[in-house]
Scaffold this motif. Structure first.
Motif, short mmCIF file in Angstrom:
data_model
loop_
_atom_site.label_atom_id
_atom_site.label_comp_id
_atom_site.label_asym_id
_atom_site.label_seq_id
_atom_site.Cartn_x
_atom_site.Cartn_y
_atom_site.Cartn_z
N LEU A 175 11.30 -6.33 -39.51
CA LEU A 175 10.45 -6.30 -38.32
C LEU A 175 9.82 -4.93 -38.10
O LEU A 175 9.18 -4.70 -37.08
CB LEU A 175 11.28 -6.68 -37.08
N GLY A 176 10.08 -4.03 -39.03
CA GLY A 176 9.46 -2.71 -38.93
C GLY A 176 10.41 -1.58 -38.58
O GLY A 176 9.98 -0.43 -38.41
N TYR A 177 11.69 -1.87 -38.46
CA TYR A 177 12.66 -0.82 -38.11
C TYR A 177 12.81 0.14 -39.29
O TYR A 177 12.92 -0.30 -40.44
CB TYR A 177 14.00 -1.45 -37.76
N GLU A 178 12.85 1.43 -38.99
CA GLU A 178 12.95 2.41 -40.08
C GLU A 178 14.14 3.35 -39.90
O GLU A 178 14.29 4.31 -40.64
CB GLU A 178 11.65 3.23 -40.15
N GLY A 179 14.99 3.09 -38.89
CA GLY A 179 16.08 4.01 -38.58
C GLY A 179 17.35 3.73 -39.37
O GLY A 179 17.36 2.97 -40.34
N ASP A 180 18.44 4.36 -38.90
CA ASP A 180 19.73 4.22 -39.57
C ASP A 180 20.48 2.99 -39.04
O ASP A 180 19.89 2.15 -38.34
CB ASP A 180 20.56 5.49 -39.40
N ASN A 181 21.78 2.90 -39.36
CA ASN A 181 22.54 1.71 -38.95
C ASN A 181 23.36 1.93 -37.67
O ASN A 181 24.26 1.17 -37.38
CB ASN A 181 23.44 1.24 -40.09
N ASP A 182 23.04 2.97 -36.92
CA ASP A 182 23.73 3.22 -35.66
C ASP A 182 23.44 2.08 -34.67
O ASP A 182 22.26 1.80 -34.38
CB ASP A 182 23.23 4.56 -35.09
N PRO A 183 24.48 1.40 -34.16
CA PRO A 183 24.24 0.27 -33.25
C PRO A 183 23.36 0.62 -32.05
O PRO A 183 22.55 -0.20 -31.61
CB PRO A 183 25.65 -0.12 -32.80
N MET A 184 23.48 1.86 -31.54
CA MET A 184 22.62 2.27 -30.42
C MET A 184 21.15 2.26 -30.83
O MET A 184 20.29 1.76 -30.10
CB MET A 184 23.05 3.67 -29.95
N HIS A 185 20.86 2.80 -32.01
CA HIS A 185 19.47 2.85 -32.46
C HIS A 185 18.94 1.44 -32.73
O HIS A 185 17.79 1.13 -32.42
CB HIS A 185 19.35 3.72 -33.73
#
Lengths: 497, 237
Positions: A175-185
Motif C-alpha cells: 500500500l506504499g509503506y516504506e518504514g520499518d517493522n515497528d508496530p507504532m510506525h
C-alpha cells in the motif's frame, strides 16, 4: 468467508496449525498475558461470582422474552427515525444491505469490526455485486486481514494473533509503506491511510455489542476509535446485529460492558463505549439514515433447546483464552470464524452438524471455559450434549471408529471376551510399539509406547502416551493370582502360629 | 421509518421458545443484586478525585486539577506543549461562561487559528475543521473515577467527530461531576433521555486515548482517535 473457513478435515487443519510455531507462541503469550490482566481486573472489582450471576440473569431475561424485547427495540428505532429489517437468513440480510447501498448510491463504505458481518460474508458479497464499490475494514486487525487477501481471523478479539510484524510490514508495503517493522510506525501508517478513506466515506457499517430495547439505541465497545468515526462521518449507517444482542435497558448494557471489557482485555472500560442512534435535529454529523438489520441465520435453532444458553454469549473471547486445545491449534484449526469453546458449541448450531460435527470433540472437557465465562454458559456441558446428539441421535460416527467402538462395546460386555483381549493385548499391540532407549520418559514402561495405529488407537497415541500392555505372564491379574496363592490362608498352620 | 418482516420473524421465535408473545410485563425484571450501584458508592469527594487521577494516569492520560482562576494558565501551558496548529472549540456559550473562558479564548485567537464546531455549518465543513485541527478543547459532562472515563453527549455545538478527528484532545470537567462508576452516569442519561431533558443521538464514554494491541499484542497508544488525552478537573465548590 461465511462461518466456515475451511472444508479440510479437523485433523488436517490441526496438523497445519501445528506447523505454525509463531502462531502457537503468540497464542500462548496472549493467553498468559490475558490471564493476568483478566483476573487482576476481576479481583479489583470484587464479588466476581455475584457479578457473573447478575450478567447471567440479564442475558437469560433477554432470551426468555426475546420476541418482546426485539419488538420493543424495533418500535423505538422506528420512533427515533430509523428502519429495521428482520433477516431470517444471511441471504435476506445481504440482499437488504445491498438494496440500501444501491438506493443511497454509496461508493465508499467504511466498516468497523463485526463478527456477524463476517458470518454472513458481507464484505465479499457486496464487492462482488457492485463493481466500482470500495469497502474498507477500518479496525487495524481487520484492515490487515483484508489487505492480506481476506485472510481468516484467528481470534474474535485479537484477529491477527497469527501474524508477526514482518508479515504486517510486507502487507503494508503493497500500500506504499516504506518504514520499518515497528508496530507504532505500522499503526501510524494505517491511521493516515484509513483517515483519508474515512473522510470520503458515504456509508458506514457497524456491528453492535448490545441493542437497548427500551430506547432503541445501540451500544458499541471499542478501543481504536474507528467505530465512532464510522458512526460519525458517513450520512448512512447500517447496524448489523445478531438477534440475541438485545438487552432490556441502558443500565443492563452498561453492566455487561463492564463485564465484557474485563473479560476480553482486562480493562475496566475500553477507550470508547458509545450509545448511539440516528442523528437528531440540530446535529451536523452522525447518520441521517439509520438502518438496523437483525439477523437470525439459524440462531433460533438454539432457542427453546438444550443449547439456548449459548445465546447468552457476549463475545469476550475469555473461553478461548483459557482453552488448552485453542492454545495448541489456534483459531484456524477450528475451521470456523467462531473458534475456541464458543465456536465448538455455536458453529454446529449455525452451520450444521454436517460441516462442524468434529468441533465438539476439539475439547478436553476440562471445564476451564465454563469457569471463566462471565455470563455462566456451561460450555463443556454443551459440548457433551453435542457429542450425545452426534452419536446417539444422529448416528454420525461412521467408519473404522464406529466399528472399533462397537467391538469395544461387545468386548467389555462379556467377561470371557474381555479376559481374552487382556491376555492378547501385549501380543496384538507389540508390532505398533516403539521400544526406544530406556530413559526417564519410558523408565516405568520399558516395553515402550504404542506409536500410531488404526482409528481410535492412532488418535490417542498421536497426542498421549499409550504404554504397551505387559505380557500376560507379567500382568497384574497374573501377579495377583500368584501372590494370593502364596499368602497364608485362615486356618493354615502357619497362620495360627 | 419502516420495520420489515417483523411479525413472522418474532412469531417463529415465540414458537421456538414455546411461549406466547407479550408476556414480558407480567414478570417485572429485578436485578438479583445491587453490586453495580453499591461498588465504590461510599467514596468521599476526595477519594473519588484520587481514584479518578490514579486510574486516568494509568491510561496514559495527563490529569490536572485546578481552581477556576488557574484554568487559563493550565490551558496556555497545554497549548504550548502541543505546539503550533489550529485549535477547535465547541460552540457551547453556557459552558464558556460557566468556566469564564471568553477572555482566554480571545487572547488565544490572536496567537493561533481558533475554529468552532459550528451548529450552523454543514457536515462537510465541521468535519473538515475538525480534521484540520491539531487540538480540540472540549467540555466533559462527567468523569468516572473507577475507569478514568469522561462522558460526552453529542450536542449541536460539540458533534461526534469533534472528539475523534483532532490529533490532541483536552477535556474540561467539573469536580462536582466526578461519579464513582459508569452505572451512575448511565442512570442519569437514561432518566434524562426518557424525560426529554437530554436530546442527543450519541453519548461517548471516553477512557484515555485510542489504542490497539493488534500487532503482536504490542500496545499502541493513538490509533484512529486522538493520540493523547488530557483531563482538567476544575474545582467548583
Amino acid at each position: 468467508m461465511g462461518i466456515q473457513t475451511s472444508d479440510k478435515p479437523l485433523l488436517e487443519r490441526v496438523k497445519e496449525s501445528e506447523q505454525d510455531k509463531f502462531m502457537q507462541a503468540s497464542v500462548a503469550k496472549a493467553q498468559d498475558a490475558q490471564h493476568i490482566k483478566r483476573e487482576d481486573s476481576r479481583a479489583l472489582l470484587g464479588n466476581w461470582e455475584q457479578w457473573r450471576e447478575l450478567g447471567e440473569q440479564i442475558r437469560q431475561r433477554a432470551l426468555k422474552y426475546l420476541p418482546d424485547y426485539l419488538e420493543q427495540f424495533s418500535d423505538n428505532v422506528e420512533k427515533n427515525g430509523g428502519d429495521v429489517f428482520f433477516a431470517a437468513t444471511e441471504k435476506d440480510a445481504v440482499d437488504y444491505i445491498e438494496k440500501i447501498v444501491k438506493e443511497t448510491g454509496a461508493k465508499r463504505i467504511v466498516k468497523s469490526k463485526s463478527m456477524v458481518t463476517t458470518e454472513i460474508d458481507l464484505d465479499k458479497r457486496l464487492l462482488a455485486m457492485n463493481k466500482g464499490l470500495q469497502l474498507m475494514e477500518t479496525d487495524l486487525a481487520e484492515f490487515i486481514l483484508q489487505e492480506d487477501d481476506w485472510d481468516e481471523p484467528t481470534h474474535i478479539v485479537f484477529p491477527t494473533l497469527h501474524k508477526n510484524r514482518d508479515q504486517v510490514r510486507e502487507i503494508f508495503m503493497k500500500l506504499g509503506y516504506e518504514g520499518d517493522n515497528d508496530p507504532m510506525h505500522l499503526a501510524r501508517f494505517a491511521r493516515k491511510f484509513l483517515r483519508e478513506y474515512f473522510l470520503q466515506a458515504d456509508l458506514g457499517i457497524t456491528g453492535c455489542n448490545f441493542a437497548v430495547a427500551d430506547n432503541g439505541m445501540i451500544n458499541l465497545v471499542t478501543n481504536e476509535g474507528n467505530a465512532d468515526l464510522t458512526m460519525a462521518i458517513p450520512k448512512t449507517q447500517i447496524v448489523v446485529m445478531g438477534m440475541e444482542r438485545i438487552v432490556p435497558t441502558m443500565n443492563d448494557a452498561e453492566i455487561l460492558d463492564n463485564m465484557l471489557c474485563r473479560s476480553a482485555v482486562g480493562q475496566k472500560l475500553t477507550s470508547y463505549v458509545t450509545f448511539e442512534k440516528g442523528q437528531v435535529a440540530g446535529e451536523t454529523d452522525g447518520p441521517e439514515h439509520f438502518h438496523v438489520v437483525i439477523v437470525d441465520n439459524n440462531r433460533s435453532r438454539a432457542l427453546g433447546s438444550e443449547f439456548q444458553s449459548i445465546l447468552q454469549c457476549i463475545r469476550c473471547g475469555a473461553c478461548m483464552n483459557v482453552c488448552p486445545v485453542y492454545r495448541h491449534i489456534g483459531g484456524h484449526g477450528y475451521g470456523s470464524i467462531y473458534p475456541g469453546p464458543l465456536g465448538a458449541v455455536l458453529s454446529p448450531i449455525l452451520g450444521g452438524y454436517q460441516a462442524f460435527q468434529e468441533l465438539p470433540y476439539a475439547s478436553s472437557l476440562c471445564g476451564a471455559c465454563t469457569e471463566v465465562c462471565p455470563v455462566k454458559i456451561p460450555l463443556h456441558k454443551l459440548l457433551i450434549e453435542h457429542r450425545r446428539i452426534i452419536t446417539d441421535q444422529r448416528h454420525m460416527q461412521h467408519g473404522l471408529n464406529n466399528l472399533m467402538m462397537e467391538a469395544i462395546g461387545i468386548g467389555t460386555g462379556f467377561p470371557w471376551l474381555f479376559r481374552t483381549a487382556v491376555r492378547f493385548g501385549h501380543l496384538g499391540l507389540k508390532p505398533l510399539a516403539s521400544k526406544g532407549e530406556v530413559h526417564a520418559e519410558n523408565f516405568i514402561k520399558p516395553e515402550g509406547s504404542v506409536k500410531g495405529g488404526p482409528g481410535l488407537v492412532g488418535g490417542w497415541a498421536d497426542v498421549r502416551d499409550l504404554p504397551l500392555p505387559p505380557k500376560n505372564k507379567d500382568s497384574f491379574r497374573q501377579w495377583f493370582a500368584k501372590h494370593k496363592a502364596n499368602q497364608p490362608q485362615p486356618g493354615d498352620q502357619k497362620a495360627n502360629q | 421509518m419502516t420495520i420489515y418482516n417483523r411479525e413472522a420473524f418474532l412469531d417463529r421465535l415465540s414458537e421456538r421458545l414455546g411461549t406466547p408473545r407479550h408476556q414480558m410485563d407480567k414478570e417485572p425484571f429485578i436485578h438479583r443484586n445491587q453490586l453495580p450501584e453499591e461498588t465504590l458508592a461510599d467514596l468521599s469527594s476526595d477519594e473519588l478525585l484520587d481514584l479518578a487521577k490514579n486510574t486516568s494516569e494509568a491510561l496514559h492520560v495527563t490529569f490536572q486539577v485546578t481552581d477556576q482562576t488557574g484554568l487559563p494558565a493550565i490551558l496556555d501551558e497545554y497549548l504550548k506543549r502541543i505546539g503550533a496548529g489550529q485549535l477547535i472549540l465547541p460552540t457551547e456559550p453556557d459552558q464558556v461562561a460557566d468556566y469564564q473562558l471568553q477572555d482566554w479564548i480571545d487572547t488565544v485567537a490572536k496567537e493561533r487559528t481558533v475554529k468552532y464546531w459550528d451548529p450552523k455549518a454543514d457536515r462537510a465543513t465541521n468535519l473538515a475543521t475538525s480534521q484540520d485541527s491539531m487540538v480540540a478543547i472540549g467540555f466533559g459532562d462527567y468523569l468516572l473515577a473507577e475507569s478514568g472515563t469522561i462522558t460526552v453527549p453529542t450536542t449541536p455545538g460539540q458533534g461526534r467527530a469533534f472528539n475523534f478527528l483532532p490529533t490532541h484532545y483536552l477535556s474540561i470537567v467539573k469536580r462536582s461531576h466526578i461519579l464513582p462508576r459508569s452505572t451512575q452516569v448511565t442512570k442519569i442519561y437514561d432518566d434524562k433521555i426518557k424525560s426529554g431533558e437530554l436530546v442527543t443521538s450519541n453519548i461517548n464514554y471516553i477512557s484515555g486515548p485510542s489504542n490497539s494491541g493488534d500487532i503482536e499484542m504490542v500496545l499502541i497508544v493513538g490509533v484512529h482517535g486522538p493520540l493523547d488525552m488530557t483531563y482538567v478537573v476544575v474545582n467548583d465548590r
